[in-house]
Design an enzyme around this catalytic site. Structure first.
Site, PDB file in Angstrom:
ATOM      1  N   HIS A   1      18.153  27.636   2.873  1.00  0.00           N
ATOM      2  CA  HIS A   1      18.042  26.922   1.604  1.00  0.00           C
ATOM      3  C   HIS A   1      16.645  26.345   1.438  1.00  0.00           C
ATOM      4  O   HIS A   1      16.187  25.531   2.249  1.00  0.00           O
ATOM      5  CB  HIS A   1      19.080  25.797   1.560  1.00  0.00           C
ATOM      6  CG  HIS A   1      19.018  24.966   0.310  1.00  0.00           C
ATOM      7  ND1 HIS A   1      19.113  25.511  -0.947  1.00  0.00           N
ATOM      8  CD2 HIS A   1      18.856  23.623   0.132  1.00  0.00           C
ATOM      9  CE1 HIS A   1      19.010  24.546  -1.847  1.00  0.00           C
ATOM     10  NE2 HIS A   1      18.846  23.398  -1.218  1.00  0.00           N
TER      11      HIS A   1
ATOM     12  N   CYS B   1      18.416  28.846  -5.236  1.00  0.00           N
ATOM     13  CA  CYS B   1      17.360  27.958  -4.736  1.00  0.00           C
ATOM     14  C   CYS B   1      15.972  28.583  -4.717  1.00  0.00           C
ATOM     15  O   CYS B   1      14.994  27.917  -5.050  1.00  0.00           O
ATOM     16  CB  CYS B   1      17.719  27.414  -3.362  1.00  0.00           C
ATOM     17  SG  CYS B   1      17.722  28.616  -2.005  1.00  0.00           S
TER      18      CYS B   1
ATOM     19  N   ASP C   1      14.825  18.869  -4.875  1.00  0.00           N
ATOM     20  CA  ASP C   1      15.661  20.062  -4.754  1.00  0.00           C
ATOM     21  C   ASP C   1      16.363  20.310  -6.080  1.00  0.00           C
ATOM     22  O   ASP C   1      17.267  19.566  -6.461  1.00  0.00           O
ATOM     23  CB  ASP C   1      16.685  19.874  -3.633  1.00  0.00           C
ATOM     24  CG  ASP C   1      17.560  21.102  -3.416  1.00  0.00           C
ATOM     25  OD1 ASP C   1      17.322  22.135  -4.072  1.00  0.00           O
ATOM     26  OD2 ASP C   1      18.482  21.019  -2.574  1.00  0.00           O
TER      27      ASP C   1
END
Length: 283
Positions: free
Chosen positions: A115, A75, A130
């Site tokens: 995250h 991420c 995302d």
């Protein structure tokens, strides 16, 4: 949300990497197009952690790996790159942080925020993007503050109010064959780039981080989701239904990484892949 200065990114190289040749205006259509193509072209993967190489989130290093070398990342790499791309296009974007709930046992204690996700404001409305959540990555931006069910090219999602220790958060959920499964809870408030350094270091070094002791790989194409958890391969269709799931041998794992996930498998990955197969699929 403020625009803020961002390190330069080669937009032409990035768009070649994801196969995009459309408009570059900061519109919702552009955001949707980029969010759809990014996780197809740039897989989620943590191979460098298992190879002992560490994870740099310095922009030049990220670009050299994810754009230049044809690799994927997790991420902080994926959404760090996407953030700079969107800022270069003129979007109003900030980095956010979320606590992961995916596959957590019911009633488990809260996990720390680990995250990175992105919030993009378009015409006064905040959209969640995302590009770095493995096999259940978003392939379209979602309205962060809408409680309605939202369609995506890969199933339905919803985002609902929740709390952790009295602090308000927004919980992102995916419709898995009629069951709403929580992915993560997004906290409000922007993070500076320097804030991610410590979280990234923890993620690739701490023994409690699953990235240090298991392989996680994912790619989403226009017609499928592919995921690897160690040597367990899962292929889902766009509705989330399982098409195939099986455990792979070392040779099959190497071929899948190359031919299905699209990674440039290197010769020195072999010992790690042998170890991954010996580990088997985590419970």
């Amino acid at each position: 949300m403020g625009r803020g200065a961002a390190p330069a990114v080669d937009l032409d190289a990035y768009f070649r990497r994801i196969g995009y040749d459309g408009p570059r205006e900061p519109t919702l259509d552009t955001l949707r197009a980029v969010a759809f193509r990014h996780p197809d072209a740039i897989p989620f993967e943590n191979l460098d952690v298992l190879l002992g190489r560490g994870i740099s989130i310095v922009p030049g290093d990220v670009d050299a790996k994810l754009i230049g070398a044809g690799r994927g990342g997790y991420c902080y790499e994926q959404n760090g790159l996407l953030k700079r791309v969107l800022q270069a296009l003129g979007f109003q974007v900030e980095g956010l942080m979320a606590r992961v709930l995916w596959m957590a046992p019911e009633g488990a204690p809260p996990r720390p925020r680990s995250h990175q996700v992105l919030g993009i404001v378009i015409d006064g409305e905040t959209w969640l993007a995302d590009a770095g959540f493995g096999g259940c990555v978003l392939t379209t931006p979602l309205r962060l503050f809408s409680d309605e069910v939202q369609d995506s090219p890969h199933g339905k999602f919803r985002i609902v109010d929740t709390q952790t220790n009295g602090v308000a958060e927004r919980q992102v959920q995916a419709d898995l064959s009629g069951r709403w499964a929580p992915l993560y809870q997004v906290s409000q408030g922007a993070w500076a780039e320097v804030d991610y350094e410590q979280a990234n270091f923890y993620t690739y070094t701490h023994p409690s981080s699953h990235f240090t002791w298991s392989m996680t790989v994912g790619r989403t194409t226009p017609t499928a989701r592919y995921a690897l958890k160690n040597n367990r391969f899962t292929h889902r269709d766009v509705t989330g239904a399982v098409v195939e799931q099986r455990d792979l041998s070392v040779d099959e794992l190497e071929a899948t990484l190359r031919e299905v996930i699209g990674l440039p498998v290197e010769a020195d990955w072999r010992p790690v892949l042998e170890k991954v197969v010996a580990w088997g699929t985590p419970a």
